[in-house]
Design an enzyme around this catalytic site. Structure first.
Site, mmCIF file in Angstrom:
data_model
loop_
_atom_site.group_PDB
_atom_site.id
_atom_site.type_symbol
_atom_site.label_atom_id
_atom_site.label_comp_id
_atom_site.label_asym_id
_atom_site.label_seq_id
_atom_site.Cartn_x
_atom_site.Cartn_y
_atom_site.Cartn_z
ATOM 1 N N SER A 217 -4.298 -40.091 12.118
ATOM 2 C CA SER A 217 -3.282 -38.545 12.044
ATOM 3 C C SER A 217 -3.609 -37.558 11.502
ATOM 4 O O SER A 217 -4.084 -38.927 9.974
ATOM 5 C CB SER A 217 -2.121 -39.698 11.828
ATOM 6 O OG SER A 217 -1.126 -38.288 12.173
ATOM 7 N N ARG A 218 -3.024 -37.159 11.662
ATOM 8 C CA ARG A 218 -3.537 -35.583 10.264
ATOM 9 C C ARG A 218 -2.434 -36.057 8.652
ATOM 10 O O ARG A 218 -2.271 -35.407 7.517
ATOM 11 C CB ARG A 218 -3.179 -34.201 10.798
ATOM 12 C CG ARG A 218 -4.294 -33.466 11.186
ATOM 13 C CD ARG A 218 -4.071 -32.119 11.814
ATOM 14 N NE ARG A 218 -2.286 -32.601 13.396
ATOM 15 C CZ ARG A 218 -2.291 -31.727 13.952
ATOM 16 N NH1 ARG A 218 -2.247 -30.350 13.497
ATOM 17 N NH2 ARG A 218 -1.028 -32.026 13.846
ATOM 18 N N HIS B 276 -9.551 -31.031 21.976
ATOM 19 C CA HIS B 276 -10.432 -32.104 23.223
ATOM 20 C C HIS B 276 -11.752 -32.611 23.328
ATOM 21 O O HIS B 276 -12.466 -32.900 22.613
ATOM 22 C CB HIS B 276 -9.946 -32.012 24.788
ATOM 23 C CG HIS B 276 -9.090 -32.837 25.074
ATOM 24 N ND1 HIS B 276 -7.796 -32.390 26.524
ATOM 25 C CD2 HIS B 276 -7.284 -33.516 24.437
ATOM 26 C CE1 HIS B 276 -6.450 -33.297 27.011
ATOM 27 N NE2 HIS B 276 -6.618 -33.819 24.904
ATOM 28 N N LYS C 217 -6.612 -36.193 29.729
ATOM 29 C CA LYS C 217 -7.179 -34.918 30.796
ATOM 30 C C LYS C 217 -5.358 -33.443 30.787
ATOM 31 O O LYS C 217 -4.797 -33.919 29.920
ATOM 32 C CB LYS C 217 -6.438 -35.344 32.758
ATOM 33 C CG LYS C 217 -4.698 -36.126 32.550
ATOM 34 C CD LYS C 217 -4.004 -35.286 32.878
ATOM 35 C CE LYS C 217 -2.410 -35.698 32.737
ATOM 36 N NZ LYS C 217 -1.519 -34.921 31.455
ATOM 37 N N ARG D 158 3.369 -28.576 24.323
ATOM 38 C CA ARG D 158 2.894 -27.904 26.388
ATOM 39 C C ARG D 158 3.637 -26.658 26.207
ATOM 40 O O ARG D 158 3.226 -26.017 27.996
ATOM 41 C CB ARG D 158 3.145 -29.095 27.045
ATOM 42 C CG ARG D 158 2.151 -30.344 26.854
ATOM 43 C CD ARG D 158 3.500 -31.390 27.639
ATOM 44 N NE ARG D 158 4.355 -32.006 27.187
ATOM 45 C CZ ARG D 158 5.266 -32.747 27.522
ATOM 46 N NH1 ARG D 158 4.399 -34.011 28.469
ATOM 47 N NH2 ARG D 158 6.493 -33.439 26.475
ATOM 48 N N ASP E 138 -0.578 -29.190 32.292
ATOM 49 C CA ASP E 138 -0.191 -30.646 31.931
ATOM 50 C C ASP E 138 0.187 -31.624 32.898
ATOM 51 O O ASP E 138 -0.546 -32.407 33.467
ATOM 52 C CB ASP E 138 1.450 -30.556 31.013
ATOM 53 C CG ASP E 138 1.564 -31.608 30.590
ATOM 54 O OD1 ASP E 138 1.620 -32.323 29.893
ATOM 55 O OD2 ASP E 138 2.633 -32.066 31.408
#
Length: 327
Positions: free
Chosen positions: A32-33, A75, A93, A160, A172
């Site tokens: 994670s950041r 992605h 996806k 989103r 989405d």
């Protein structure tokens, strides 16, 4: 197979990581950041290694593959980074922001001899496979298909809702409806789309579309963030129909059904609870071990992305858009 997970995204925490852990494979690292966040999630889910940045996990973790549930616009960047590290990638996806980027990403991974698969888990559910078999083998000629996926998303700060992260309902959940239609009808020839941005966030919160085929078949897709959860596809044929509800995201402990009618005879089939995320992971790993192309392959992903692109472009132009291109 040993997996590393890029980010502490909800879908990973609640669905995919437990699904991997339920198989013979394992999640051994998460990044994670925020290092404290990574460590907390690792401790909660029984993951050995936690990293405060993505690069360190890719460079240092003892892993074979990466699960990538980052926002859509990230992605490609982090899938390429994983490929550079010689790791196979299961990526959420939609794979990329558009078909051109998807084609480039498949080439990038092929050049580095790693397997890339888009994570469309519902395609591994036995009901999905049975529905396609029934339509293919037991019903007559398809005339039309309807598919939709909606749920309420009220948080305008959600990723989103961010156009910079390739958000929107078409990307989405509309990608499921497009995939569902194509699973029965194959690749459409043109698309017409209509979008609504009900929150003025710069992304579609409701999207509807029509897909046309040169032989006269049609499909309708719908998706959105403005109405309660509903998932459905229905196939109309010359001698009957097939329908399934809750068709894209049933819970692992949930039994499901489909119904169909042919020549006036109606049938309902029920399927016991399965975790389609676990089935997806097993299929991904098995394809890698056997040196085979995964079930959700380049052609499948490219067909879906081209159709999504055409729908989005049509909504922008207000006119139908032809769907062209190769895999």
């Amino acid at each position: 197979m040993r997996f590393g997970v890029l980010s502490t995204a909800k879908i990973g925490r609640e669905s995919v990581i437990p699904a991997i852990q339920a198989t013979s494979h394992d999640v051994v690292a998460i990044a994670s950041r925020d290092g404290d966040r990574a460590r907390a999630v690792a401790d909660d889910l029984g993951i050995d290694e936690a990293y405060g940045d993505y690069e360190s996990m890719l460079d240092d973790a003892n892993i074979d593959a990466v699960y990538n549930p980052l926002p859509n616009a990230l992605h490609a960047e982090w899938t390429e980074a994983a490929a550079d590290a010689g790791l196979h990638i299961l990526c959420e996806k939609p794979l990329t922001v558009d078909a051109a980027e998807a084609a480039d990403l498949f080439e990038y991974c092929a050049d580095r001899d790693v397997t890339l698969m888009e994570a469309f888990m519902y395609q591994f559910h036995p009901r999905t496979q049975r529905a396609r078999e029934i339509v293919r083998e037991e019903l007559g000629e398809i005339r039309s298909v309807d598919a939709s996926f909606t749920f309420r998303l009220d948080d305008t700060d959600d990723i989103r809702m961010d156009p910079k992260l390739a958000g929107g309902s078409l990307m989405d959940v509309g990608c499921y409806a497009v995939s569902g239609v194509r699973g029965f009808l194959g690749e459409p020839d043109r698309a017409y789309g209509h979008r609504v941005d009900s929150r003025s966030t710069g992304v579609d919160t409701t999207f509807s579309g029509v897909l046309e085929y040169d032989d006269g078949r049609t499909a309708r897709i719908g998706c959105g963030f403005d109405t309660p959860n509903a998932e459905r596809y229905r196939v109309e044929t010359t001698d009957g129909w097939l329908e399934a509800r809750n068709c894209f995201g049933p819970e692992p402990d949930e039994s499901v059904s489909l119904s169909y009618a042919v020549d006036g005879r109606e049938v309902t089939e029920t399927f016991g609870a399965v975790d389609h995320y676990s089935l997806q992971v097993d299929a991904f790993a098995a394809a890698i071990e056997a040196g085979e192309t995964p079930r959700v392959d380049r052609a499948e992903t490219m067909g879906n992305m081209r159709t999504i692109d055409a729908l989005a472009r049509s909504a922008e132009l207000g006119d139908p858009v032809d769907i062209v291109g190769t895999n």
